[in-house]
Write a protein that holds these residues in place. Structure first.
Motif, mmCIF file in Angstrom:
data_model
loop_
_atom_site.group_PDB
_atom_site.id
_atom_site.type_symbol
_atom_site.label_atom_id
_atom_site.label_comp_id
_atom_site.label_asym_id
_atom_site.label_seq_id
_atom_site.Cartn_x
_atom_site.Cartn_y
_atom_site.Cartn_z
ATOM 1 N N LYS A 164 0.847 -1.196 0.000
ATOM 2 C CA LYS A 164 0.000 0.000 0.000
ATOM 3 C C LYS A 164 0.881 1.243 0.000
ATOM 4 O O LYS A 164 1.938 1.255 0.605
ATOM 5 C CB LYS A 164 -0.902 0.018 1.238
ATOM 6 C CG LYS A 164 -1.924 -1.104 1.236
ATOM 7 C CD LYS A 164 -2.832 -0.972 2.459
ATOM 8 C CE LYS A 164 -3.886 -2.067 2.452
ATOM 9 N NZ LYS A 164 -4.779 -1.961 3.631
ATOM 10 N N PRO A 165 0.448 2.298 -0.689
ATOM 11 C CA PRO A 165 1.248 3.521 -0.702
ATOM 12 C C PRO A 165 1.304 4.127 0.689
ATOM 13 O O PRO A 165 0.366 4.033 1.469
ATOM 14 C CB PRO A 165 0.486 4.434 -1.682
ATOM 15 C CG PRO A 165 -0.909 3.896 -1.695
ATOM 16 C CD PRO A 165 -0.781 2.422 -1.469
ATOM 17 N N VAL A 166 2.437 4.762 0.992
ATOM 18 C CA VAL A 166 2.587 5.429 2.273
ATOM 19 C C VAL A 166 1.821 6.747 2.231
ATOM 20 O O VAL A 166 1.895 7.488 1.263
ATOM 21 C CB VAL A 166 4.076 5.691 2.578
ATOM 22 C CG1 VAL A 166 4.227 6.448 3.871
ATOM 23 C CG2 VAL A 166 4.825 4.365 2.619
ATOM 24 N N GLY A 167 1.110 7.076 3.313
ATOM 25 C CA GLY A 167 0.392 8.347 3.381
ATOM 26 C C GLY A 167 -1.074 8.175 3.054
ATOM 27 O O GLY A 167 -1.546 7.086 2.736
ATOM 28 N N ALA A 206 -4.768 8.413 1.163
ATOM 29 C CA ALA A 206 -5.175 8.091 -0.187
ATOM 30 C C ALA A 206 -5.426 9.370 -0.978
ATOM 31 O O ALA A 206 -5.779 10.391 -0.416
ATOM 32 C CB ALA A 206 -6.442 7.239 -0.152
ATOM 33 N N PRO A 207 -5.244 9.322 -2.323
ATOM 34 C CA PRO A 207 -5.521 10.512 -3.133
ATOM 35 C C PRO A 207 -6.945 11.002 -2.911
ATOM 36 O O PRO A 207 -7.886 10.224 -2.831
ATOM 37 C CB PRO A 207 -5.315 10.009 -4.566
ATOM 38 C CG PRO A 207 -4.364 8.855 -4.427
ATOM 39 C CD PRO A 207 -4.715 8.205 -3.126
ATOM 40 N N GLY A 208 -7.084 12.329 -2.805
ATOM 41 C CA GLY A 208 -8.401 12.916 -2.615
ATOM 42 C C GLY A 208 -8.821 13.049 -1.173
ATOM 43 O O GLY A 208 -9.867 13.615 -0.878
ATOM 44 N N SER A 209 -8.012 12.549 -0.218
ATOM 45 C CA SER A 209 -8.412 12.594 1.183
ATOM 46 C C SER A 209 -7.981 13.881 1.882
ATOM 47 O O SER A 209 -8.399 14.148 2.995
ATOM 48 C CB SER A 209 -7.823 11.394 1.935
ATOM 49 O OG SER A 209 -6.406 11.447 1.926
ATOM 50 N N VAL A 210 -7.100 14.671 1.231
ATOM 51 C CA VAL A 210 -6.646 15.928 1.824
ATOM 52 C C VAL A 210 -7.469 17.073 1.236
ATOM 53 O O VAL A 210 -7.580 17.198 0.010
ATOM 54 C CB VAL A 210 -5.150 16.159 1.543
ATOM 55 C CG1 VAL A 210 -4.687 17.477 2.146
ATOM 56 C CG2 VAL A 210 -4.327 15.007 2.098
ATOM 57 N N PRO A 211 -8.082 17.926 2.062
ATOM 58 C CA PRO A 211 -8.868 19.047 1.537
ATOM 59 C C PRO A 211 -8.020 19.949 0.639
ATOM 60 O O PRO A 211 -6.837 20.162 0.884
ATOM 61 C CB PRO A 211 -9.318 19.789 2.802
ATOM 62 C CG PRO A 211 -9.233 18.784 3.909
ATOM 63 C CD PRO A 211 -8.108 17.879 3.543
ATOM 64 N N ASP A 212 -8.669 20.494 -0.389
ATOM 65 C CA ASP A 212 -7.954 21.360 -1.331
ATOM 66 C C ASP A 212 -7.271 22.530 -0.634
ATOM 67 O O ASP A 212 -6.180 22.946 -1.023
ATOM 68 C CB ASP A 212 -8.924 21.898 -2.386
ATOM 69 C CG ASP A 212 -9.272 20.845 -3.431
ATOM 70 O OD1 ASP A 212 -8.795 19.704 -3.297
ATOM 71 O OD2 ASP A 212 -10.025 21.160 -4.369
ATOM 72 N N ALA A 242 1.448 18.572 2.167
ATOM 73 C CA ALA A 242 0.320 17.949 2.863
ATOM 74 C C ALA A 242 -0.060 16.616 2.252
ATOM 75 O O ALA A 242 -0.804 15.850 2.851
ATOM 76 C CB ALA A 242 -0.891 18.886 2.829
ATOM 77 N N ALA A 243 0.424 16.339 1.048
ATOM 78 C CA ALA A 243 0.076 15.082 0.380
ATOM 79 C C ALA A 243 1.277 14.606 -0.429
ATOM 80 O O ALA A 243 1.312 14.731 -1.646
ATOM 81 C CB ALA A 243 -1.140 15.282 -0.521
ATOM 82 N N PRO A 244 2.292 14.092 0.251
ATOM 83 C CA PRO A 244 3.540 13.754 -0.447
ATOM 84 C C PRO A 244 3.432 12.582 -1.404
ATOM 85 O O PRO A 244 4.377 12.298 -2.119
ATOM 86 C CB PRO A 244 4.491 13.420 0.724
ATOM 87 C CG PRO A 244 3.593 13.017 1.842
ATOM 88 C CD PRO A 244 2.359 13.841 1.695
ATOM 89 N N TYR A 245 2.273 11.931 -1.452
ATOM 90 C CA TYR A 245 2.111 10.756 -2.303
ATOM 91 C C TYR A 245 1.776 11.123 -3.747
ATOM 92 O O TYR A 245 1.715 10.263 -4.607
ATOM 93 C CB TYR A 245 0.974 9.880 -1.757
ATOM 94 C CG TYR A 245 -0.311 10.641 -1.602
ATOM 95 C CD1 TYR A 245 -1.185 10.785 -2.663
ATOM 96 C CD2 TYR A 245 -0.621 11.266 -0.397
ATOM 97 C CE1 TYR A 245 -2.337 11.522 -2.532
ATOM 98 C CE2 TYR A 245 -1.774 11.997 -0.255
ATOM 99 C CZ TYR A 245 -2.636 12.127 -1.331
ATOM 100 O OH TYR A 245 -3.774 12.867 -1.184
ATOM 101 N N VAL A 246 1.478 12.402 -4.047
ATOM 102 C CA VAL A 246 0.984 12.747 -5.382
ATOM 103 C C VAL A 246 2.024 12.440 -6.444
ATOM 104 O O VAL A 246 3.230 12.558 -6.230
ATOM 105 C CB VAL A 246 0.561 14.228 -5.465
ATOM 106 C CG1 VAL A 246 -0.616 14.507 -4.568
ATOM 107 C CG2 VAL A 246 1.718 15.150 -5.132
ATOM 108 N N LYS A 247 1.507 12.029 -7.612
ATOM 109 C CA LYS A 247 2.360 11.670 -8.747
ATOM 110 C C LYS A 247 1.919 12.474 -9.965
ATOM 111 O O LYS A 247 0.786 12.958 -10.019
ATOM 112 C CB LYS A 247 2.251 10.176 -9.042
ATOM 113 C CG LYS A 247 2.548 9.263 -7.864
ATOM 114 C CD LYS A 247 2.468 7.802 -8.274
ATOM 115 C CE LYS A 247 1.062 7.409 -8.708
ATOM 116 N NZ LYS A 247 0.094 7.484 -7.604
ATOM 117 N N PRO A 248 2.812 12.617 -10.962
ATOM 118 C CA PRO A 248 2.396 13.292 -12.199
ATOM 119 C C PRO A 248 1.139 12.628 -12.760
ATOM 120 O O PRO A 248 1.040 11.400 -12.828
ATOM 121 C CB PRO A 248 3.604 13.087 -13.122
ATOM 122 C CG PRO A 248 4.761 12.935 -12.196
ATOM 123 C CD PRO A 248 4.227 12.214 -10.991
#
Length: 481
Positions: free
Chosen positions: A238-241, A243-249, A297-303
């Motif tokens: 599982k990715p660390v941190g 899930a995508p979309g779980s951090v408020p904009d 706040a969301a270090p998991y983001v990818k291109p």
């Protein structure tokens, strides 16, 4: 690494204003202990990153943790907690609540009992609106630790306020904390008096002792992955941190700073570790698209992820072909060429997470996006020469500051975390909030007394020369050439 080490490094990061780095360090430290100093440091970091709910929770928890410990530092930490609550409420536009907390911070600094029923939150009219005025706040200094005794002249009392000379009230050791809260109230009450009568910022919704926040539920650790059996493929970890979309904009948005000249608007977007070779920047006539951006706040983001892209809607139109950008280890710099030189922008713009569809069919990026050409990888420095102001009067704001460009039009819009203990800072705040008549009295008394007296009463000083009143033990002498 021990909790103490995490805590020490987290506090040090806050002192260095590295807010993004401070929070994970303090999170680790606070897993072992609700130390008030760590909670207060994390509250400040959350506030600077606009995580206001988290900042308020930490400030309230710090107040209770300090009260329960009852150590030698408890009162100072409770003073700080009330002040931090005030700053957060100010950010939330709850100005009446912010002033109550600032007043409670002052009362604690004066040595007043913690459980005293001071009635601060009861100062409301029949409509429930807060009735304390800016003038009330300026005059509210009789309890200041170390202030001159009653009966001292008005001019000397104000000087005593600035210099913390103790001639009447005993010192408590919290004089600087009192002055910070007192000065901060001028900003809070200044905002309050400009609000329309129906603004919710007039209402009191706060109590002196904040409700104690509930402890956060402990995260249930994920089950250990089973070893792959024969003939079965092992599932990817599982990715660390989160899930995508779980951090408020709102938490993903970058901190920005800007200044402008007649020709350009220079914007600094503070984001760490951007890879220049991978970054795509597209200029449109009224927006800029940028991707991929690493998010603290969301270090998991990818291109390709929505969270890795930002669209910056600009405060005016630009010439996309003449706009430029550059990357440093801590920020991305945009130099936007104004489509109409000499027109002053009220703001640089705003950020939206993801791509924003354009409503104008003609709004297309430049034929050769500047972000993709090698010659535009390096933008000119912010100190590049700008033309003189035009007849429109639009100001130019060059800078040589090591901390980057500043929006000098908003210099007075402080958030209360500068160091107000400096006498010059206090004088500026007092002068800025005074009426023209009070300012005239301040200037006349200060100049005629050679800087030893300061009065805000024009009726008292307009028809007389204000005499030099040196501090006790000092003799005034005339200067001779």
């Amino acid at each position: 690494m021990s909790a103490t080490t995490f805590g020490h490094r987290g506090v040090e990061a806050v002192q260095n204003k590295d807010w993004e780095a401070a929070i994970p360090l303090l999170d680790k430290a606070l897993e072992s202990s609700n130390a008030p100093s760590w909670l207060l440091a994390r509250a400040q970091a959350h506030q600077q990153l606009k995580n206001y709910d988290a900042a308020l929770r930490d400030a309230e928890l710090a107040y209770h943790a300090a009260a329960e410990r009852g150590s030698g530092n408890s009162r100072k930490q409770m003073i700080e907690a009330q002040y931090r609550r005030s700053v957060v409420y100010h950010k939330l536009e709850r100005y009446a609540d912010a002033d109550c907390c600032a007043k409670w911070s002052m009362l604690l600094a004066e040595g007043r009992p913690v459980g005293e029923d001071d009635g601060v939150q009861k100062k409301v009219d029949e409509n429930g609106n807060y009735i304390v005025t800016y003038e009330d706040g300026v005059a509210d200094h009789k309890g200041q630790p170390g202030q001159p005794a009653q009966g001292t002249s008005n001019s000397n009392r104000v000087l005593g306020l600035m210099n913390s000379q103790s001639a009447g009230t005993a010192k408590t050791g919290f004089e600087s904390d009192w002055k910070r809260a007192y000065t901060w109230r001028s900003q809070v009450l200044g905002r309050l008096k400009s609000l329309p009568e129906d603004h919710p910022g007039w209402k009191i919704n706060v109590t002196k002792v904040p409700p104690k926040p509930q402890a956060k539920p402990q995260k249930t650790p994920d089950p250990e992955p089973e070893s792959a059996s024969d003939g079965e493929e092992e599932k990817p970890a599982k990715p660390v941190g989160p899930a995508p979309g779980s951090v408020p904009d709102e938490q993903l948005k970058l901190r920005a700073d800007f200044y402008q000249s007649n020709q350009n608007v220079s914007v600094s977007l503070f984001v760490k570790d951007v890879k220049k070779e991978d970054l795509s920047v597209k200029f449109f006539k009224n927006k800029v698209e940028m991707s991929p951006l690493p998010r603290a706040a969301a270090p998991y983001v990818k291109p390709g992820d929505r969270e890795a892209t930002s669209t910056f809607t600009l405060g005016g139109d630009i010439d996309p072909l003449k706009s430029r950008w550059s990357v440093t280890p801590r920020k991305v710099e945009l130099v936007l060429q104004k489509a109409t030189p000499g027109v002053k922008w009220a703001t640089w713009g705003s950020e939206e997470i993801g791509r924003v569809a354009s409503e104008d069919a003609g709004d297309q990026p430049s034929a050769t996006p500047l972000a993709e050409t090698a010659e535009n990888k390096t933008a000119p420095t912010a100190s590049a020469a700008a033309p003189p102001p035009t007849a429109t009067g639009a100001p130019a704001y060059p800078t040589s500051s090591r901390s980057g460009p500043k929006n000098w039009d908003k210099l007075g819009d402080t958030e209360g975390d500068d160091d107000p203990q400096d006498v010059n800072y206090f004088f500026k705040q007092l002068y800025k909030g005074a009426t023209p008549e009070q300012q005239r009295a301040m200037m006349k008394s200060f100049i005629e007394s050679n800087g030893t007296a300061l009065s805000t009463d024009w009726e008292d000083v307009k028809n007389r020369k204000v005499e030099t009143v040196p501090p006790e033990g000092v003799e005034a002498k005339k200067w001779e050439a």
